[in-house]
Structure formats: structure tokens, C-alpha cells
Write a protein that holds these residues in place. Structure first.
Motif, PDB file in Angstrom:
ATOM      1  N   VAL A  91      -5.430   9.118  -1.598  1.00  0.00           N
ATOM      2  CA  VAL A  91      -5.967  10.497  -1.513  1.00  0.00           C
ATOM      3  C   VAL A  91      -4.586  11.435  -1.535  1.00  0.00           C
ATOM      4  O   VAL A  91      -3.694  11.497  -0.823  1.00  0.00           O
ATOM      5  N   GLY A  92      -4.634  12.283  -2.594  1.00  0.00           N
ATOM      6  CA  GLY A  92      -3.514  13.298  -2.728  1.00  0.00           C
ATOM      7  C   GLY A  92      -3.973  14.567  -2.265  1.00  0.00           C
ATOM      8  O   GLY A  92      -5.114  14.840  -2.752  1.00  0.00           O
ATOM      9  N   GLY A  93      -3.240  15.526  -1.645  1.00  0.00           N
ATOM     10  CA  GLY A  93      -3.567  16.794  -1.502  1.00  0.00           C
ATOM     11  C   GLY A  93      -2.660  17.300  -0.356  1.00  0.00           C
ATOM     12  O   GLY A  93      -1.765  16.713  -0.226  1.00  0.00           O
ATOM     13  N   ASN A  94      -2.805  18.416   0.102  1.00  0.00           N
ATOM     14  CA  ASN A  94      -1.933  19.068   0.780  1.00  0.00           C
ATOM     15  C   ASN A  94      -1.958  18.327   2.227  1.00  0.00           C
ATOM     16  O   ASN A  94      -2.858  17.708   2.770  1.00  0.00           O
TER      17      ASN A  94
ATOM     18  N   SER B 149       1.104  -1.258   0.022  1.00  0.00           N
ATOM     19  CA  SER B 149      -0.040   0.033  -0.151  1.00  0.00           C
ATOM     20  C   SER B 149       0.959   1.193  -0.016  1.00  0.00           C
ATOM     21  O   SER B 149       0.583   2.183  -0.652  1.00  0.00           O
ATOM     22  N   GLU B 150       1.828   1.024   0.761  1.00  0.00           N
ATOM     23  CA  GLU B 150       2.887   2.422   0.548  1.00  0.00           C
ATOM     24  C   GLU B 150       3.620   2.629  -0.540  1.00  0.00           C
ATOM     25  O   GLU B 150       3.817   3.487  -0.814  1.00  0.00           O
ATOM     26  N   VAL B 151       3.923   1.364  -1.115  1.00  0.00           N
ATOM     27  CA  VAL B 151       4.448   1.500  -2.508  1.00  0.00           C
ATOM     28  C   VAL B 151       3.472   2.064  -3.455  1.00  0.00           C
ATOM     29  O   VAL B 151       4.054   2.900  -4.140  1.00  0.00           O
ATOM     30  N   PHE B 152       2.259   1.839  -3.304  1.00  0.00           N
ATOM     31  CA  PHE B 152       1.222   2.222  -4.112  1.00  0.00           C
ATOM     32  C   PHE B 152       1.041   4.052  -3.868  1.00  0.00           C
ATOM     33  O   PHE B 152       0.929   4.616  -5.090  1.00  0.00           O
ATOM     34  N   GLU B 153       1.471   4.312  -2.666  1.00  0.00           N
ATOM     35  CA  GLU B 153       1.064   5.672  -2.333  1.00  0.00           C
ATOM     36  C   GLU B 153       2.448   6.373  -3.217  1.00  0.00           C
ATOM     37  O   GLU B 153       2.198   7.515  -3.858  1.00  0.00           O
ATOM     38  N   GLU B 154       3.661   5.752  -3.280  1.00  0.00           N
ATOM     39  CA  GLU B 154       4.886   6.413  -3.645  1.00  0.00           C
ATOM     40  C   GLU B 154       4.417   6.406  -5.288  1.00  0.00           C
ATOM     41  O   GLU B 154       4.723   7.390  -5.811  1.00  0.00           O
ATOM     42  N   PHE B 155       3.920   5.275  -5.797  1.00  0.00           N
ATOM     43  CA  PHE B 155       3.570   5.169  -7.271  1.00  0.00           C
ATOM     44  C   PHE B 155       2.624   6.502  -7.754  1.00  0.00           C
ATOM     45  O   PHE B 155       3.025   6.981  -8.579  1.00  0.00           O
ATOM     46  N   TYR B 156       1.690   6.581  -6.892  1.00  0.00           N
ATOM     47  CA  TYR B 156       0.786   7.631  -7.586  1.00  0.00           C
ATOM     48  C   TYR B 156       1.247   8.997  -7.212  1.00  0.00           C
ATOM     49  O   TYR B 156       1.148   9.725  -8.135  1.00  0.00           O
TER      50      TYR B 156
ATOM     51  N   VAL C 266       0.416  12.260  -0.698  1.00  0.00           N
ATOM     52  CA  VAL C 266      -0.477  10.897  -1.032  1.00  0.00           C
ATOM     53  C   VAL C 266      -0.371  10.009   0.005  1.00  0.00           C
ATOM     54  O   VAL C 266       0.557   9.336   0.498  1.00  0.00           O
ATOM     55  N   LEU C 267      -1.737   9.737   0.737  1.00  0.00           N
ATOM     56  CA  LEU C 267      -2.048   8.614   1.740  1.00  0.00           C
ATOM     57  C   LEU C 267      -3.095   7.711   1.489  1.00  0.00           C
ATOM     58  O   LEU C 267      -4.080   8.138   0.700  1.00  0.00           O
ATOM     59  N   SER C 268      -2.845   6.551   1.800  1.00  0.00           N
ATOM     60  CA  SER C 268      -4.078   5.382   1.538  1.00  0.00           C
ATOM     61  C   SER C 268      -5.033   5.474   2.533  1.00  0.00           C
ATOM     62  O   SER C 268      -4.705   5.504   3.746  1.00  0.00           O
ATOM     63  N   TYR C 269      -6.292   5.038   2.248  1.00  0.00           N
ATOM     64  CA  TYR C 269      -7.027   4.750   3.325  1.00  0.00           C
ATOM     65  C   TYR C 269      -8.058   3.501   2.903  1.00  0.00           C
ATOM     66  O   TYR C 269      -8.334   3.520   1.625  1.00  0.00           O
ATOM     67  N   SER C 270      -8.540   2.867   3.818  1.00  0.00           N
ATOM     68  CA  SER C 270      -9.171   1.591   3.278  1.00  0.00           C
ATOM     69  C   SER C 270     -10.386   1.311   3.975  1.00  0.00           C
ATOM     70  O   SER C 270     -10.735   1.620   5.115  1.00  0.00           O
TER      71      SER C 270
END
Ligand code: B12
Ligand code: SF4
Lengths: 248, 212
Positions: A214-217, A143-150, A166-170
Motif C-alpha cells: 500500500v503506497g500513500g502518505n 516482504s520488506e524488500v518488496f516494499e522497497e522495490f515497489y 509503501v507498507l505491506s499488509y497480509s
């Protein structure tokens, strides 16, 4: 991580093959997952099991993911899911302030899970349990790798403003009902990477994760964890995540 | 008896092949199977259980010891059937319907077997009816249910209801576990006990079966 296939002006939709090296968990974290605190002397036979577990994971895992960018409106529909969310879900305060959203599902593949099952059936409990821990933590790490990827994708598209993160939420965490996975699956169709969802919202293969990036400030990801559901939370993983952002 | 002590201490080190060899030796020396089980295998596993409870050893060591115990048990089993040696009691366990998380359930089963219980493991994705049916046909005293998802917890309640419908609520005790389960939930649905982990599971099943 696979190369990003981006076409300017188009939303990202891609299947990704993770490299084992980027999702391999830290050995100490695996041991911690097995109830062995960091810093204690680890008996040799446990170290051997760990090395074996990591090796089998490397040989059996088929880590894949699928990601698709969605608009705010599209995500709103996914988020509401089957209408079972707890009132005041933390994500409900975060995503409307975001600039970029992408749904994702990732899996470690069926072979690892069958291998774990086989080990338990054959009495290799210690190794089965070690492999289980390696695969669980690898799924988390993916999931963290996906955050970096995005983030890299957004960066390459010059869509990421300074200070954005970018941070992930499930679904199933922090008030977002686990049934949120239904609409997420309807949209993303992760059958493409071999992941299915049953009526109780359980994914097969077992070592799979779904969510939204989720990407944002970075400020939007920071909050006080004093919601009603936080009282029963045993992991408080939000604290680590917030710490991670604040050090960047 | 020195040989049984050696079985116990070898088991504690998780050396399965050696435990099998020593068990075979004990059988050849005509030591009664019940003695080998109680004073060799279970005695060793009890030490392991106690050390684990006191955090002196870690989960992988318990699991290695469990494997060693079964290596010995496999050799004793044929003798038990002949001699009809009683166990601590029968426990039916499974992960409830809709759920495939079975690691926790497996650990509970391993610990219960280690403590001398006869464990009937129904596997995962087990419907309520199957739990009750198995308890009936196996004449089990306890049903243990595992769930890791909130969405699969209603199956636990259904098992309690089915036991009542069949007039079995006194004969068959129920115990639950898994991340979303709790003591409050157990009370709410009328389950007899909630076990936080595998160690607690053994303690509670002993209480439920009057072995403590
Ligand atoms: C590791 C983990 C994962 C891993 C691996 C999953 C797996 N288990 O194989 C990964 C990262 C892949 C994952 C994914 C997901 N997870 Co997850 N996961 C966990 C976590 C942190 C630990 C589970 C585990 O392996 N425990 C180790 C074993 C040994 O423990 P155990 O099963 O609990 O068993 C012990 C005790 O409970 C007890 N016990 C168990 N059964 C029984 C039975 C009896 C009779 C008794 C007495 C005792 C007993 O004894 C056992 C041994 O000590 C839990 C949180 C938690 N604290 O449990 C969440 C948790 C299960 N996951 C959760 C969620 C939401 C998910 C996802 C849906 C997230 C997502 N959207 O992707 C997915 C779903 C995966 C799927 N296939 O559908 C939620 C479920 C909540 C809910 N609403 O239902 C939990 C509870 C986290 C939370 N929110 O608090 N997960
Ligand atoms: S304390 Fe737990 S439930 Fe509350 S926000 Fe943090 S991770 Fe989520």
C-alpha cells in the motif's frame, strides 16, 4: 533485486528473483526466534549451528516473488475475499486513502522446506530448527524488500509524492481474514512462481508470504492499535512498522 | 553408577556419537537396558528439560541433547523389544488436516520422547479419523494435535466428537497446541488440555496419563 521493467502508463506486473544477500536475516534475529535473547553470551556450538543454517539457506533457497498493481476497485474485491473479515479491519481504513496498490506473493522455494523436513526425519533437529528460523525470517524480510522495490518503481515512474511510503499488509493479520488469499491468488496466479493455496488457505511451499503493498502518505499507515483483535495479539508487529515509518 | 552418569552428562553436552559409544559400552557390560535408559539417557534428558524450563539453556541445546538421546535409544531399542520394557505411555501426535506447519508438533514429539513417552507421529495434514484410528490400533492414552491456522482448528473438535462416538473419551485424553489454540478453545470443544509450548506439553501429558 531484479531490474524494474517499467513501461510508462502501464501497470506493473512482474516476476522477481530476490538476491540471497538482500533477504538474509540478521543472525541475532534468528537466535531471538530460537528463544535466545539479544545480548546474552551465545555458546559456541549454537554459533556453529547458526552459521551452518545460514549457509544451507544460501545454497537451497530459491526466493522468488510476483507483483501486480491493482486499482482501488480491484483491490476492494480482493479485500472482501470470502466475506469473512472481522468488522473494522485496520486495512479497511488505510487502503481507501492510498494512491498505489500492488498484490504480491513471495516464496523461499520448496527445497528449503524439504531440507528442513529431511533434517527432522534424520534427527538433525537443532540444525533443522535453525534453518527453519532462517527461512522464516528471510521470508519476512523479503516482504520488506518488496516494499522497497515497489517504492523504487513508483519513484522511477515519478508517481511517488514527497512524504509517501509503501507498507505491506497480509491476510491472516489484523482482522483481515486469511481467506482473503483466495481472490488474491485468483488475480495474481502465483502458480507462476510455484506457490499454491489449499482449501484451508495454506500456501505451499510453507515459507511463503502473500499480501498487498500500500503506497500513500505515511500518515495513513499510523493508527492506535486498540482494536478488538489487538487484545489477543502476541506480536504487535504494527508498532515496529509504525516506528520504522516515523523515523523516515 | 559412574558409566550411567557419564552417559547422562555427555548427553547433556549434545555429543551424540559419544553417547552411542558409552551406551554400547554399558550394554557390553551387561547393565540392564532399563537402567541405561532411566539412569543414563532419561536422567540426562530430565536435567536438560529442567534447565530449559529455568531458561538456563536454549532450544538448540535441547535439540542437540535429544539427538544424543536417540543415538543411545537406537542401540537400546532391540533389547527393549526382547525385554518388553514399559514406557511412560503412548501418545499419538500430528498436525491436523489442512495444515502443514509441523515444526511445533515436531518439538513437542521430541520433548515427549525425551521424557520417556512412546510417540506415534502421524505427520502433518492428518484427518480426524486417522487420529482416532491410530489411538485405537496403537492403544494410545493421549492424542496430541497441532494447528497453526484458525481455519484448521475445527478438525480438533471433530476428533473429540469421534472419540465420543467410539466411546473412547475416557480412555483417550486429548491435548492441543499451536498459535491459534488456547485454554478457552480447549474448554469450548471439550479437549482435556491446552499446552502453550513443548515443555508444558510434557507436563500436561504426564498429568493426563497419571505419571505426575
Ligand atoms: C514464523 C511464521 C511465519 C513464517 C514461516 C511459517 C512457518 N511456520 O513455517 C512465514 C513468514 C513464512 C509465515 C507466513 C504466513 N503466516 Co505465519 N507465522 C509465523 C509465526 C510468527 C511463528 C510460527 C513458528 O514458526 N513458530 C515456532 C514454532 C516452534 O512454534 P509453534 O508451531 O507455535 O509450536 C509451539 C507451541 O505452539 C506448542 N505447540 C505446537 N503444537 C502443539 C501441539 C500440542 C499437542 C501441544 C501441547 C503444544 C503444541 O509447542 C511448540 C513448541 O514450543 C506465527 C505466529 C505465532 N506466534 O505462532 C505466524 C502465524 C502462524 N502466521 C500467520 C499467517 C496469517 C501467515 C500467512 C497466511 C501470512 C500471509 N498472508 O502471507 C502466511 C502463511 C504461510 C503459508 N505457507 O501458508 C498467522 C495465522 C493466523 C490465522 N488466521 O490462522 C499466525 C498465527 C500469526 C498471527 N496472525 O498471529 N509465517
Ligand atoms: S496489535 Fe497486533 S493485531 Fe493489532 S494492529 Fe498491531 S499487529 Fe495488528
Amino acid at each position: 533485486m531484479a531490474r524494474i521493467h517499467s513501461r510508462k502508463g502501464y501497470k506493473l506486473k512482474q516476476i522477481i528473483d530476490f538476491k540471497i544477500a538482500e533477504i538474509n536475516p540478521d543472525g541475532r534475529d534468528v537466535l531471538l526466534h530460537q528463544g535466545i535473547p539479544k545480548g546474552v553470551e551465545v555458546p559456541e556450538r549454537i554459533r556453529v549451528l547458526l552459521a551452518e543454517g545460514v549457509d544451507i539457506f544460501r545454497r537451497t533457497a530459491q526466493p522468488k516473488g510476483v507483483i501486480e498493481e491493482v486499482s482501488l476497485n480491484q483491490f476492494e474485491n480482493t479485500f472482501v475475499g470470502e466475506g469473512k473479515n472481522i468488522r473494522d479491519v485496520i486495512l479497511e481504513r488505510i487502503y481507501p486513502k492510498s494512491d498505489h496498490l500492488a498484490l504480491y506473493v513471495l516464496t523461499m522455494g520448496e527445497d528449503v522446506s524439504s531440507r528442513i523436513e529431511k533434517m527432522f526425519n534424520e534427527g538433525d533437529y537443532a540444525l533443522g530448527s535453525m534453518l527453519d528460523a532462517v527461512a522464516s525470517l528471510a521470508a519476512d524480510k523479503a516482504s520488506e524488500v518488496f516494499e522497497e522495490f515497489y517504492r523504487d518503481y513508483l519513484d522511477s515512474e515519478e508517481k511517488l509524492n514527497p512524504g509517501e511510503f509503501v507498507l505491506s499488509y497480509s491476510p491472516g493479520y489484523c482482522g483481515w481474514h486469511i481467506s482473503g488469499q483466495k481472490k488474491l491468488f485468483d488475480r495474481l496466479k502465483p502458480g507462476l512462481i510455484g506457490v499454491t493455496l489449499n482449501d484451508s488457505y495454506l500456501m505451499t511451499p510453507l515459507k511463503s508470504v502473500s499480501g498487498v503493498l500500500v503506497g500513500g502518505n505515511k500518515e495513513i499507515h499510523i493508527f492506535d492499535n486498540n482494536f478488538e483483535y489487538c487484545k489477543e495479539c502476541k506480536h504487535e508487529s504494527c508498532l515496529d512498522r509504525m516506528k520504522r515509518i516515523q523515523t523516515i | 553408577m559412574e558409566l550411567l552418569d557419564r552417559i547422562s552428562s555427555t548427553l547433556q553436552k549434545g555429543e551424540d556419537e559419544q553417547v552411542a559409544e558409552l551406551t554400547k559400552q554399558a550394554i557390553d557390560e551387561n547393565i540392564p537396558a532399563q537402567d541405561i535408559l532411566d539412569n543414563g539417557l532419561i536422567a540426562g534428558m530430565n536435567v536438560i528439560g529442567e534447565q530449559f524450563r529455568k531458561h538456563e539453556i536454549f532450544l538448540p541445546e535441547v535439540l542437540l541433547a535429544a539427538k544424543a538421546m536417540y543415538a543411545g535409544m537406537d542401540l537400546l531399542k532391540p533389547l527393549f523389544i526382547k525385554e518388553k520394557v514399559p514406557t511412560q505411555g503412548k501418545v499419538v501426535i500430528g498436525t491436523v488436516h489442512g495444515d502443514l506447519h509441523d515444526l511445533g508438533k515436531n518439538l513437542v514429539g521430541i520433548m515427549l520422547k525425551g521424557a520417556g513417552f512412546d510417540v506415534i507421529d502421524l505427520g502433518k495434514d492428518v484427518p480426524a479419523e486417522k487420529f482416532v484410528e491410530a489411538a485405537k490400533t496403537e492403544d494410545a492414552g493421549v492424542i496430541g494435535m497441532s494447528a497453526l491456522l484458525t481455519t484448521t482448528m475445527p478438525v480438533m473438535k471433530k476428533v473429540v466428537e469421534l472419540l465420543k462416538e467410539n466411546g473412547l473419551e475416557d480412555a483417550v485424553k486429548t491435548i492441543i497446541g499451536g498459535a491459534p489454540a488456547s485454554e478457552d478453545f480447549a474448554d469450548e470443544i471439550g479437549v482435556n488440555a491446552y499446552g502453550f509450548d513443548a515443555g508444558k506439553a510434557v507436563e500436561l501429558v504426564k498429568e493426563l496419563t497419571g505419571k505426575k
